[in-house]
Design an enzyme around this catalytic site. Structure first.
Site, PDB file in Angstrom:
ATOM      1  N   THR A   1       0.731   4.908  -0.953  1.00  0.00           N
ATOM      2  CA  THR A   1      -0.327   4.250  -1.722  1.00  0.00           C
ATOM      3  C   THR A   1      -1.142   3.317  -0.825  1.00  0.00           C
ATOM      4  O   THR A   1      -2.333   3.142  -1.013  1.00  0.00           O
ATOM      5  CB  THR A   1       0.294   3.439  -2.885  1.00  0.00           C
ATOM      6  OG1 THR A   1       1.254   4.244  -3.548  1.00  0.00           O
ATOM      7  CG2 THR A   1      -0.748   2.998  -3.881  1.00  0.00           C
ATOM      8  N   ARG A  38       4.701   2.667   5.251  1.00  0.00           N
ATOM      9  CA  ARG A  38       5.689   1.597   5.142  1.00  0.00           C
ATOM     10  C   ARG A  38       7.074   2.153   5.378  1.00  0.00           C
ATOM     11  O   ARG A  38       7.435   3.161   4.781  1.00  0.00           O
ATOM     12  CB  ARG A  38       5.651   0.969   3.747  1.00  0.00           C
ATOM     13  CG  ARG A  38       4.412   0.182   3.545  1.00  0.00           C
ATOM     14  CD  ARG A  38       4.491  -0.682   2.332  1.00  0.00           C
ATOM     15  NE  ARG A  38       3.143  -1.135   2.039  1.00  0.00           N
ATOM     16  CZ  ARG A  38       2.751  -1.584   0.875  1.00  0.00           C
ATOM     17  NH1 ARG A  38       3.611  -1.645  -0.112  1.00  0.00           N
ATOM     18  NH2 ARG A  38       1.522  -1.971   0.705  1.00  0.00           N
ATOM     19  N   SER A  58       2.854  -5.620   2.615  1.00  0.00           N
ATOM     20  CA  SER A  58       2.430  -6.301   1.399  1.00  0.00           C
ATOM     21  C   SER A  58       3.503  -7.221   0.820  1.00  0.00           C
ATOM     22  O   SER A  58       3.940  -8.152   1.469  1.00  0.00           O
ATOM     23  CB  SER A  58       1.984  -5.262   0.377  1.00  0.00           C
ATOM     24  OG  SER A  58       1.378  -5.878  -0.708  1.00  0.00           O
ATOM     25  N   HIS A  59       3.961  -6.920  -0.385  1.00  0.00           N
ATOM     26  CA  HIS A  59       4.896  -7.791  -1.099  1.00  0.00           C
ATOM     27  C   HIS A  59       6.346  -7.444  -0.798  1.00  0.00           C
ATOM     28  O   HIS A  59       7.247  -8.070  -1.332  1.00  0.00           O
ATOM     29  CB  HIS A  59       4.637  -7.652  -2.593  1.00  0.00           C
ATOM     30  CG  HIS A  59       4.614  -6.211  -3.008  1.00  0.00           C
ATOM     31  ND1 HIS A  59       3.556  -5.385  -2.689  1.00  0.00           N
ATOM     32  CD2 HIS A  59       5.501  -5.438  -3.643  1.00  0.00           C
ATOM     33  CE1 HIS A  59       3.796  -4.165  -3.120  1.00  0.00           C
ATOM     34  NE2 HIS A  59       4.975  -4.169  -3.706  1.00  0.00           N
ATOM     35  N   LYS A  70      -1.561   0.055   8.182  1.00  0.00           N
ATOM     36  CA  LYS A  70      -2.575   0.882   7.518  1.00  0.00           C
ATOM     37  C   LYS A  70      -3.916   0.751   8.216  1.00  0.00           C
ATOM     38  O   LYS A  70      -4.179  -0.236   8.904  1.00  0.00           O
ATOM     39  CB  LYS A  70      -2.686   0.530   6.042  1.00  0.00           C
ATOM     40  CG  LYS A  70      -3.317  -0.802   5.736  1.00  0.00           C
ATOM     41  CD  LYS A  70      -3.547  -0.885   4.237  1.00  0.00           C
ATOM     42  CE  LYS A  70      -4.139  -2.207   3.843  1.00  0.00           C
ATOM     43  NZ  LYS A  70      -4.587  -2.239   2.460  1.00  0.00           N
ATOM     44  N   ASP A 121       0.773 -12.815  -2.441  1.00  0.00           N
ATOM     45  CA  ASP A 121       1.864 -12.037  -1.846  1.00  0.00           C
ATOM     46  C   ASP A 121       1.829 -12.081  -0.319  1.00  0.00           C
ATOM     47  O   ASP A 121       1.080 -12.844   0.271  1.00  0.00           O
ATOM     48  CB  ASP A 121       1.825 -10.590  -2.354  1.00  0.00           C
ATOM     49  CG  ASP A 121       0.671  -9.802  -1.748  1.00  0.00           C
ATOM     50  OD1 ASP A 121      -0.357 -10.418  -1.428  1.00  0.00           O
ATOM     51  OD2 ASP A 121       0.809  -8.579  -1.587  1.00  0.00           O
ATOM     52  N   ASP A 126       0.616 -10.325   2.143  1.00  0.00           N
ATOM     53  CA  ASP A 126      -0.628 -10.165   2.895  1.00  0.00           C
ATOM     54  C   ASP A 126      -1.848 -10.731   2.174  1.00  0.00           C
ATOM     55  O   ASP A 126      -2.981 -10.523   2.614  1.00  0.00           O
ATOM     56  CB  ASP A 126      -0.858  -8.686   3.239  1.00  0.00           C
ATOM     57  CG  ASP A 126      -0.979  -7.827   2.004  1.00  0.00           C
ATOM     58  OD1 ASP A 126      -0.363  -8.163   0.979  1.00  0.00           O
ATOM     59  OD2 ASP A 126      -1.690  -6.800   2.044  1.00  0.00           O
ATOM     60  N   ASP A 153      -3.261 -10.179  -0.842  1.00  0.00           N
ATOM     61  CA  ASP A 153      -4.190  -9.464  -1.706  1.00  0.00           C
ATOM     62  C   ASP A 153      -3.796  -9.531  -3.182  1.00  0.00           C
ATOM     63  O   ASP A 153      -4.625  -9.268  -4.047  1.00  0.00           O
ATOM     64  CB  ASP A 153      -4.404  -8.008  -1.239  1.00  0.00           C
ATOM     65  CG  ASP A 153      -3.132  -7.210  -1.147  1.00  0.00           C
ATOM     66  OD1 ASP A 153      -2.046  -7.784  -1.387  1.00  0.00           O
ATOM     67  OD2 ASP A 153      -3.216  -6.005  -0.833  1.00  0.00           O
ATOM     68  N   ARG A 154      -2.557  -9.884  -3.459  1.00  0.00           N
ATOM     69  CA  ARG A 154      -2.157  -9.987  -4.875  1.00  0.00           C
ATOM     70  C   ARG A 154      -2.250 -11.421  -5.368  1.00  0.00           C
ATOM     71  O   ARG A 154      -2.254 -12.358  -4.569  1.00  0.00           O
ATOM     72  CB  ARG A 154      -0.708  -9.522  -5.041  1.00  0.00           C
ATOM     73  CG  ARG A 154      -0.527  -8.065  -4.753  1.00  0.00           C
ATOM     74  CD  ARG A 154       0.869  -7.614  -5.109  1.00  0.00           C
ATOM     75  NE  ARG A 154       0.945  -6.180  -4.952  1.00  0.00           N
ATOM     76  CZ  ARG A 154       1.860  -5.414  -5.524  1.00  0.00           C
ATOM     77  NH1 ARG A 154       2.777  -5.952  -6.293  1.00  0.00           N
ATOM     78  NH2 ARG A 154       1.852  -4.112  -5.332  1.00  0.00           N
ATOM     79  N   LYS A 178      -8.154  -5.809  -2.771  1.00  0.00           N
ATOM     80  CA  LYS A 178      -7.933  -6.846  -3.768  1.00  0.00           C
ATOM     81  C   LYS A 178      -7.763  -8.164  -3.038  1.00  0.00           C
ATOM     82  O   LYS A 178      -7.498  -8.181  -1.839  1.00  0.00           O
ATOM     83  CB  LYS A 178      -6.729  -6.511  -4.633  1.00  0.00           C
ATOM     84  CG  LYS A 178      -5.464  -6.213  -3.887  1.00  0.00           C
ATOM     85  CD  LYS A 178      -4.464  -5.543  -4.821  1.00  0.00           C
ATOM     86  CE  LYS A 178      -3.223  -5.142  -4.067  1.00  0.00           C
ATOM     87  NZ  LYS A 178      -2.777  -3.798  -4.414  1.00  0.00           N
ATOM     88  N   ARG A 195       8.302   3.559 -12.548  1.00  0.00           N
ATOM     89  CA  ARG A 195       7.569   2.498 -13.224  1.00  0.00           C
ATOM     90  C   ARG A 195       7.215   2.974 -14.635  1.00  0.00           C
ATOM     91  O   ARG A 195       6.668   4.077 -14.792  1.00  0.00           O
ATOM     92  CB  ARG A 195       6.290   2.149 -12.475  1.00  0.00           C
ATOM     93  CG  ARG A 195       6.509   1.709 -11.036  1.00  0.00           C
ATOM     94  CD  ARG A 195       5.328   0.879 -10.540  1.00  0.00           C
ATOM     95  NE  ARG A 195       5.297   0.756  -9.091  1.00  0.00           N
ATOM     96  CZ  ARG A 195       6.036  -0.099  -8.381  1.00  0.00           C
ATOM     97  NH1 ARG A 195       6.898  -0.890  -9.001  1.00  0.00           N
ATOM     98  NH2 ARG A 195       5.928  -0.161  -7.069  1.00  0.00           N
TER      99      ARG A 195
END
Ligand code: G1P
Ligand code: ZN
Length: 543
Positions: free
Chosen positions: A18, A22, A113-114, A126, A277, A279, A281-282, A376, A496
């Site tokens: 996504t 990773r 990321s998170h 990425k 988070d 990086d 972005d959240r 984001k 999910r």
């Protein structure tokens, strides 16, 4: 300094998910692993000769070493210049901004990321394209293809570049420009928001707490919230980025940011609280006595963005990922603007933003952003909230109450089942996929199924088709369940389950979420056979 060509061979599993590639850090640190992937990026973009790239990461373990390797490989490939955040740090939105502002040929972002960081945790890489956004599937497919045919990579034999000192140096023939990671980003925020109004709000006694979760937004939040906007020192906590994020998950949700939730629910609650988070972005938005769901946050921001100078002319349109609640759809309808439904992952918003079809976009996974960058942006969301509160004079809870009174409320939660056996999880969804056509008309846990399908997306800008983007079951009355497997997990499979119900009865707008969603949760279990198949009694994470 000598360029050397190192023989290698394809390494299995280098397929970007996504959001980039990773893997566990030891995998990334294994022989040729990072190098193969970076060379594949260069191949996929037609080489780096003469190009200018941006480089930075979230500061997790191996960030500094990986940056040196990427720089030496960029130099070996003939890149003209790499713009690097000081100490190889850049938040994802700040990297996106630099890629755009400096009109570069793209950038490499080092982040998972998170996900947790550390010698035994996660690492990621990425590539973002010149528009500042994550590489679209067509590019990530080319990267993957290149990883399957690679036979060698080029790298410069050289000492480490000093990334702690601002300014320009050279590596072979390539210029390495070390920049302040915060400055350009802070300037962009100042151009979008009414900093005077926020400053006045804070000066008037409005209290806030920002939890940087030992991750990259610490320096950004300290500079903007404390130094520029005047929040008292200490308003930003856990502000020093650490390679293992203080041993926690830098994931701003009610589980990993529990201290923040406890704070806003307790007697010493500030007026406003937020977290970001790994990086940057959240975002997670909280107020005294309330945690705002990301889906609601997107809807509130869409309804009120015009209060910020950068959005004073209104929104061109809005976009949300399919599993995100449909709260923002109601705002779009009321405003008479388009609302796009895209697959999960920020990369699907890029075309809509580039084409000027959408101004704001968001995902239920704590991601909100706008056309100011192509990622984001956690701090951006915090600042837009502060701008709105400063101009409306309302509290966070009051803002939500008023919003629900106007638009109705999309009660929402997501249940995650982590580290499932991959084959079992895939079989469970394959089986459900086969049963979808028979579901309409059935009554499950007291709810009648209205329709059921698998989401696919046709990009209205470039016509590309993305299939297999989640199984969805709609019930009469506006409830919905969505099932999909995570594309970012690194262990087994993560299921999910996204659960939503719509309520517009004014008497039921402030009920407990789990109570309102109880029968939808039961229906989801029955439809997919989650407990039976997984043997789990409860989800690992509820957001
Ligand atoms: C998750 C989120 C998705 C987000 C992505 C990258 O992906 O669900 O919204 O864009 O992380 O931050 P998933 O693991 O569900 O594929
Ligand atoms: Zn992130």
């Amino acid at each position: 300094m000598q360029k050397i060509t190192v023989e290698t061979r394809p390494i299995e599993g280098q397929k970007p998910g996504t959001s980039g590639l990773r893997k566990k850090t030891p995998v990334f640190m294994g022989p040729h692993y990072l190098e193969n992937f970076v060379q594949a990026i260069w191949t996929a973009i037609g080489g780096v000769a003469g190009k200018t790239l941006v480089l930075g990461g979230d500061g997790r373990y191996f960030n500094d070493r990986a940056a040196q390797v990427i720089l030496r490989m960029a130099a070996a490939g003939g890149a003209a210049r790499v713009i690097v955040g000081q100490n190889a740090l850049l938040s994802t939105p700040a990297a996106s901004n630099l890629i755009r502002k400096r009109k570069t040929d793209g950038g490499v972002i080092m982040s998972a990321s998170h996900n947790p960081g550390g010698p035994d945790e996660d690492f990621g890489v990425k590539f973002n394209t010149p528009n500042g956004g994550p590489a679209p599937e067509e590019v990530t497919n080319r990267i993957f293809e290149a990883t399957t045919t690679i036979t060698s990579y080029d790298i410069l034999e050289a000492q480490d570049v000093d990334l702690s000192t601002l300014g320009e140096t050279t590596l072979g023939d390539m210029v390495v420009e070390v920049v302040d990671p915060v400055a350009d980003y802070a300037a962009l925020m100042e151009a979008l928001f009414d900093f005077d109004a926020i400053r006045a709000l804070i000066a008037g006694g409005f209290t806030l707490r920002f939890d940087a979760m030992h991750a990259v937004t610490g320096p950004y939040a300290k500079a903007i919230l404390e130094d520029i906007l005047g929040a008292p020192a200490g308003s930003v906590v856990n502000a020093v980025p650490s390679p293992d994020f203080g041993g926690g998950h830098p994931d701003p949700n009610p589980i990993w940011a529990k201290p923040l939730v406890d704070l806003v629910m307790g007697p010493d609650a500030p007026d406003f609280a937020a977290a970001s988070d790994g990086d940057g972005d959240r975002n997670m938005i909280l107020g005294r006595g309330i945690v705002v769901t990301p889906s609601d946050s997107l809807a509130v921001l869409a309804a009120n963005a015009h209060l910020a100078p950068g959005y004073a002319d209104g929104l061109k349109g809005v976009a949300r990922s399919m599993p995100t609640s449909r709260a923002v759809d109601r705002v779009a309808e009321a405003k008479g603007i388009d609302c796009y439904e895209t697959p999960t992952g920020w990369k699907f918003f890029g075309n809509l933003l580039d084409a000027g079809r959408a101004t704001l976009c968001g995902e239920e996974s704590a991601g909100t952003g706008s056309d100011h960058v192509r990622e984001k942006d956690g701090l951006w969301a915090v600042l837009l909230w502060l701008n709105i509160l400063a101009r409306s004079g309302k509290s966070v809870a009051g803002t939500l109450s008023d919003h629900w009174q106007t638009f109705g409320r999309n009660y929402y939660t997501r249940h995650d089942y982590e580290a499932l056996d991959k084959a079992m999880a895939e079989a469970m969804l394959d089986d459900l996929r086969g049963r979808l056509p028979g579901l309409p008309g059935q009554v499950i846990a007291g709810r009648t199924v209205e329709s059921a399908d698998e989401f696919a997306y046709d990009d209205p800008v470039d016509g590309s088709h993305s299939a297999g983007q989640g199984l969805r079951v709609h019930f009469q009355g506006g409830a919905r369940v969505v099932f999909r497997l995570s594309g970012t997990g690194t262990v087994g499979a993560t299921l999910r389950v996204y659960l939503e119900d719509f309520v517009d009865d004014p008497a039921r707008l402030e009920a407990p979420v789990e109570e309102v969603l109880a029968d939808i949760i039961a229906a989801a279990d029955e439809i997919a056979g989650i407990r039976n198949r997984t043997g789990r009694d409860a989800p690992d994470v509820k957001t």
